[in-house]
Design a protein around this motif. Structure first.
Motif, mmCIF file in Angstrom:
data_model
loop_
_atom_site.group_PDB
_atom_site.id
_atom_site.type_symbol
_atom_site.label_atom_id
_atom_site.label_comp_id
_atom_site.label_asym_id
_atom_site.label_seq_id
_atom_site.Cartn_x
_atom_site.Cartn_y
_atom_site.Cartn_z
ATOM 1 N N SER A 1 77.271 -57.640 -35.356
ATOM 2 C CA SER A 1 78.699 -57.922 -35.025
ATOM 3 C C SER A 1 79.507 -56.804 -35.434
ATOM 4 N N ARG A 2 79.113 -55.611 -35.893
ATOM 5 C CA ARG A 2 79.736 -54.581 -36.396
ATOM 6 C C ARG A 2 79.774 -53.353 -35.362
ATOM 7 N N HIS A 3 78.808 -53.518 -34.350
ATOM 8 C CA HIS A 3 78.255 -52.542 -33.503
ATOM 9 C C HIS A 3 79.742 -52.037 -32.531
ATOM 10 N N ALA A 4 80.315 -53.126 -32.102
ATOM 11 C CA ALA A 4 81.465 -52.995 -31.214
ATOM 12 C C ALA A 4 82.515 -52.177 -31.844
ATOM 13 N N MET B 1 70.124 -65.271 -32.198
ATOM 14 C CA MET B 1 69.264 -65.081 -33.491
ATOM 15 C C MET B 1 70.084 -64.286 -34.448
ATOM 16 N N ALA B 2 69.985 -64.959 -35.668
ATOM 17 C CA ALA B 2 70.697 -64.620 -36.799
ATOM 18 C C ALA B 2 70.436 -62.935 -37.128
ATOM 19 N N GLU B 3 71.548 -62.585 -37.770
ATOM 20 C CA GLU B 3 71.462 -61.189 -38.171
ATOM 21 C C GLU B 3 70.673 -61.052 -39.491
ATOM 22 N N THR B 4 69.964 -59.821 -39.546
ATOM 23 C CA THR B 4 69.102 -59.725 -40.850
ATOM 24 C C THR B 4 69.932 -59.021 -41.894
ATOM 25 N N THR B 5 70.072 -59.570 -43.099
ATOM 26 C CA THR B 5 71.007 -58.831 -43.996
ATOM 27 C C THR B 5 70.121 -58.189 -45.108
ATOM 28 N N PRO B 6 69.558 -57.287 -45.106
ATOM 29 C CA PRO B 6 68.637 -56.871 -46.044
ATOM 30 C C PRO B 6 69.277 -56.163 -47.246
ATOM 31 N N GLU B 7 70.676 -56.195 -47.403
ATOM 32 C CA GLU B 7 71.636 -56.063 -48.286
ATOM 33 C C GLU B 7 72.973 -56.561 -48.337
ATOM 34 N N PRO B 8 73.635 -56.880 -49.571
ATOM 35 C CA PRO B 8 74.971 -57.528 -49.024
ATOM 36 C C PRO B 8 75.849 -56.569 -48.193
ATOM 37 N N ILE B 9 76.765 -57.187 -47.435
ATOM 38 C CA ILE B 9 77.592 -56.382 -46.328
ATOM 39 C C ILE B 9 78.294 -55.585 -47.356
ATOM 40 N N ASN B 10 78.795 -55.909 -48.542
ATOM 41 C CA ASN B 10 79.630 -54.798 -49.198
ATOM 42 C C ASN B 10 78.971 -53.445 -49.510
ATOM 43 N N ASP B 11 77.511 -53.548 -49.469
ATOM 44 C CA ASP B 11 76.850 -52.265 -49.577
ATOM 45 C C ASP B 11 77.033 -51.178 -48.297
ATOM 46 N N LEU B 12 77.295 -51.852 -47.089
ATOM 47 C CA LEU B 12 77.665 -50.931 -45.975
ATOM 48 C C LEU B 12 78.725 -49.917 -46.077
ATOM 49 N N TYR B 13 79.856 -50.565 -47.022
ATOM 50 C CA TYR B 13 81.055 -49.605 -47.283
ATOM 51 C C TYR B 13 80.747 -48.726 -48.387
ATOM 52 N N VAL C 1 76.592 -38.007 -27.384
ATOM 53 C CA VAL C 1 76.706 -38.574 -28.796
ATOM 54 C C VAL C 1 76.775 -40.341 -28.608
ATOM 55 N N ALA C 2 77.552 -40.727 -27.403
ATOM 56 C CA ALA C 2 77.797 -42.242 -27.371
ATOM 57 C C ALA C 2 76.442 -42.759 -27.066
ATOM 58 N N ASP C 3 75.585 -42.179 -26.477
ATOM 59 C CA ASP C 3 74.358 -42.775 -25.904
ATOM 60 C C ASP C 3 73.398 -42.636 -27.222
ATOM 61 N N THR C 4 73.480 -41.298 -28.114
ATOM 62 C CA THR C 4 72.732 -41.571 -29.474
ATOM 63 C C THR C 4 73.093 -42.642 -30.252
ATOM 64 N N MET C 5 74.497 -42.806 -30.264
ATOM 65 C CA MET C 5 74.906 -43.760 -31.376
ATOM 66 C C MET C 5 74.307 -45.447 -30.936
ATOM 67 N N ARG C 6 74.746 -45.443 -29.696
ATOM 68 C CA ARG C 6 73.870 -46.909 -29.028
ATOM 69 C C ARG C 6 72.620 -46.998 -29.617
ATOM 70 N N LYS C 7 71.857 -46.145 -29.247
ATOM 71 C CA LYS C 7 70.436 -45.847 -29.442
ATOM 72 C C LYS C 7 70.109 -46.245 -30.796
ATOM 73 N N MET C 8 71.004 -45.412 -31.803
ATOM 74 C CA MET C 8 70.965 -45.556 -33.346
ATOM 75 C C MET C 8 71.521 -47.007 -33.633
ATOM 76 N N LEU C 9 72.074 -47.513 -33.066
ATOM 77 C CA LEU C 9 72.316 -48.870 -33.324
ATOM 78 C C LEU C 9 71.483 -50.128 -33.054
ATOM 79 N N LYS C 10 71.114 -49.975 -31.866
ATOM 80 C CA LYS C 10 70.480 -51.062 -30.999
ATOM 81 C C LYS C 10 68.877 -50.808 -30.837
ATOM 82 N N GLU C 11 68.528 -49.475 -30.895
ATOM 83 C CA GLU C 11 66.878 -49.465 -31.027
ATOM 84 C C GLU C 11 66.428 -48.627 -32.078
ATOM 85 N N GLU C 12 66.897 -48.499 -33.128
ATOM 86 C CA GLU C 12 66.619 -47.843 -34.430
ATOM 87 C C GLU C 12 66.165 -46.253 -33.929
ATOM 88 N N GLY C 13 67.041 -45.566 -32.981
ATOM 89 C CA GLY C 13 67.056 -44.193 -32.943
ATOM 90 C C GLY C 13 67.570 -43.421 -33.949
#
Length: 155
Positions: A127-130, A1-13, A94-106
């Motif tokens: 692709s940036r989660h790891a 499944m393709a990544e959704t990119t709601p904004e340019p990746i440069n906006d991440l930084y 904290v690690a569990d919260t981060m995983r949920k934040m990244l993967k489950e919109e926690g």
């Protein structure tokens, strides 16, 4: 499944990410760590090496070498500021919260780990989660190594 990119990746930084990434502390390696763990992201090549000491279940000393993108540096920077004095359970939470934040919109972590909320937009870039999670994975593996060595010493 393709990544959704709601904004340019440069906006991440964002400025805040770049500021945290530029201020990585505790980069001098420990002389006598109880555990040293290196984790590498196979997708981007980011690498984190963690040296750790514990007193009971509390991290008593921490150092790391970070060769990662700004996102990995940011999570490592926050880890370096908060690891010493943290319990094993706190790091796991904290690690569990981060995983949920990244993967489950926690929600992002709170309290003294609240700076990690700056990484919330990374959830849209799988692709940036790891890279973001490298520091947590390395610290948790170091904790496990210390526990295993204690079990062997205890007989």
């Amino acid at each position: 499944m393709a990544e959704t990119t709601p904004e340019p990746i440069n906006d991440l930084y964002s400025r805040r990410i770049l500021k945290l990434a530029a201020d990585v502390q505790r980069t001098e390696r420990l002389e006598d760590p109880q555990a040293t763990v290196t984790r590498t992201s196979p997708l981007c090549g980011s690498r984190v090496t963690v040296d750790l000491k514990m007193d009971g279940d509390i991290i008593s000393d921490f150092a790391h070498e970070v060769k990662a993108c700004a996102l990995g540096q940011t999570s490592s920077s926050v880890m370096a500021r908060n690891a010493v004095g943290s319990s094993e359970d706190e790091i796991r939470e904290v690690a569990d919260t981060m995983r949920k934040m990244l993967k489950e919109e926690g929600p992002p972590p709170g309290g003294r780990w609240a700076d990690l909320e700056v990484l919330e937009p990374v959830r849209d870039y799988r692709s940036r989660h790891a890279s973001v999670m490298l520091t947590f994975d390395a610290v948790l593996m170091a904790i496990e190594e210390i526990r295993a060595n204690r079990d062997v010493e205890a007989g």
